[in-house]
Design a protein around this motif. Sequence first.
Motif, mmCIF file in Angstrom:
data_model
loop_
_atom_site.group_PDB
_atom_site.id
_atom_site.type_symbol
_atom_site.label_atom_id
_atom_site.label_comp_id
_atom_site.label_asym_id
_atom_site.label_seq_id
_atom_site.Cartn_x
_atom_site.Cartn_y
_atom_site.Cartn_z
ATOM 1 N N UNK A 105 0.739 -1.091 0.166
ATOM 2 C CA UNK A 105 -0.504 0.319 0.124
ATOM 3 C C UNK A 105 0.963 0.944 -0.237
ATOM 4 N N UNK A 106 1.784 1.278 0.877
ATOM 5 C CA UNK A 106 3.308 2.292 0.587
ATOM 6 C C UNK A 106 3.328 3.090 -0.191
ATOM 7 N N UNK A 107 4.192 1.521 -1.071
ATOM 8 C CA UNK A 107 4.349 1.662 -2.030
ATOM 9 C C UNK A 107 3.601 2.310 -4.034
ATOM 10 N N UNK A 108 2.313 1.768 -3.683
ATOM 11 C CA UNK A 108 1.572 1.258 -5.181
ATOM 12 C C UNK A 108 0.383 2.514 -4.668
ATOM 13 N N UNK A 109 0.375 3.169 -3.423
ATOM 14 C CA UNK A 109 -0.746 4.517 -3.303
ATOM 15 C C UNK A 109 -0.456 5.665 -3.586
ATOM 16 N N UNK A 110 -1.478 6.280 -5.073
ATOM 17 C CA UNK A 110 -1.012 7.330 -5.411
ATOM 18 C C UNK A 110 -1.266 9.080 -4.358
ATOM 19 N N UNK A 111 0.021 9.870 -5.258
ATOM 20 C CA UNK A 111 -1.089 11.042 -4.227
ATOM 21 C C UNK A 111 -1.816 11.163 -4.166
ATOM 22 N N UNK A 112 -2.453 11.818 -3.107
ATOM 23 C CA UNK A 112 -3.822 12.546 -3.256
ATOM 24 C C UNK A 112 -4.892 11.361 -2.734
ATOM 25 N N UNK A 113 -4.862 9.919 -2.054
ATOM 26 C CA UNK A 113 -5.447 9.018 -1.480
ATOM 27 C C UNK A 113 -4.793 8.790 -0.922
ATOM 28 N N UNK A 114 -6.146 8.468 0.431
ATOM 29 C CA UNK A 114 -5.265 8.574 1.696
ATOM 30 C C UNK A 114 -6.730 7.772 2.443
ATOM 31 N N UNK A 115 -5.819 6.466 2.912
ATOM 32 C CA UNK A 115 -6.900 5.468 4.009
ATOM 33 C C UNK A 115 -7.079 6.252 5.396
ATOM 34 N N UNK A 116 -8.190 5.333 5.933
ATOM 35 C CA UNK A 116 -9.013 5.933 6.856
ATOM 36 C C UNK A 116 -9.033 4.492 7.356
ATOM 37 N N UNK A 117 -9.561 3.478 7.123
ATOM 38 C CA UNK A 117 -8.978 2.056 7.921
ATOM 39 C C UNK A 117 -9.241 1.033 6.828
ATOM 40 N N UNK A 118 -8.450 -0.435 7.436
ATOM 41 C CA UNK A 118 -8.277 -1.527 6.512
ATOM 42 C C UNK A 118 -8.933 -2.342 7.328
ATOM 43 N N UNK A 119 -9.386 -3.739 6.453
ATOM 44 C CA UNK A 119 -10.141 -4.405 7.830
ATOM 45 C C UNK A 119 -9.853 -5.578 6.783
ATOM 46 N N UNK A 120 -8.968 -6.965 7.391
ATOM 47 C CA UNK A 120 -8.671 -8.330 7.176
ATOM 48 C C UNK A 120 -9.665 -9.714 7.872
#
Length: 207
Positions: A105-120
């Motif tokens: 996620x850190x490598x492929x998250x574009x600029x201007x996109x922010x994650x607020x939560x994730x659930x596995x």
Amino acid sequence: MILINLLPHREAARKRQKDQFFTQLGLSVLLGGVISGAVFTWYQGQIASQQDRNRFLQTEIAKLDAEIKDIANLQREIASLRARQAAVENLQGDRNLPVHLLDELAAHLPDGVYLSSMKQENQSVLLVGVAQSQERVSELLRNLSNNSSWLVRPDLVEIVAASTGATGRDQRRVSNFSLRVSLKRPSVAAPAASGSAVPAAAVPGKV
């Protein structure tokens, strides 16, 4: 001088013929009995030999049945051991999945996109976040589809236009999104990662 035979020669001849007939008949019966006895003895020998072969075959079949049962038990034990080994390997590999998830996620998250939560949940991960535009969300989906070694099958669940910031000029239009992505098992992801790393290292002048 004339000689006259007064004895009953016809009766004597018939008696001799009768005695000869009974003698021949007795000899025939005796010969037939000998031949029948020889044939019977031969058949009895053949039957006994076949019975011996049948007993031998039955004994060997019983041995083979026992060996087949042993082989079946061994195959079940081998399958059980392999299943245990696979379970242990999956558990050992799954310990590093959160690390791989965050790294991808850190490598492929574009600029201007922010994650607020994730659930596995098992191999499925639900990502919820905010993007500056829908194009940023599309870029994130492309990155996860084409460039990620550990994340596969990204699926956009929902995208909703929203506003952020105070009222007036500071208010901005954003896109709230949620997408689902699958994590690869280490045994599947490792070859893909090594295969994708070789061409990059082989390109001249590329660091």
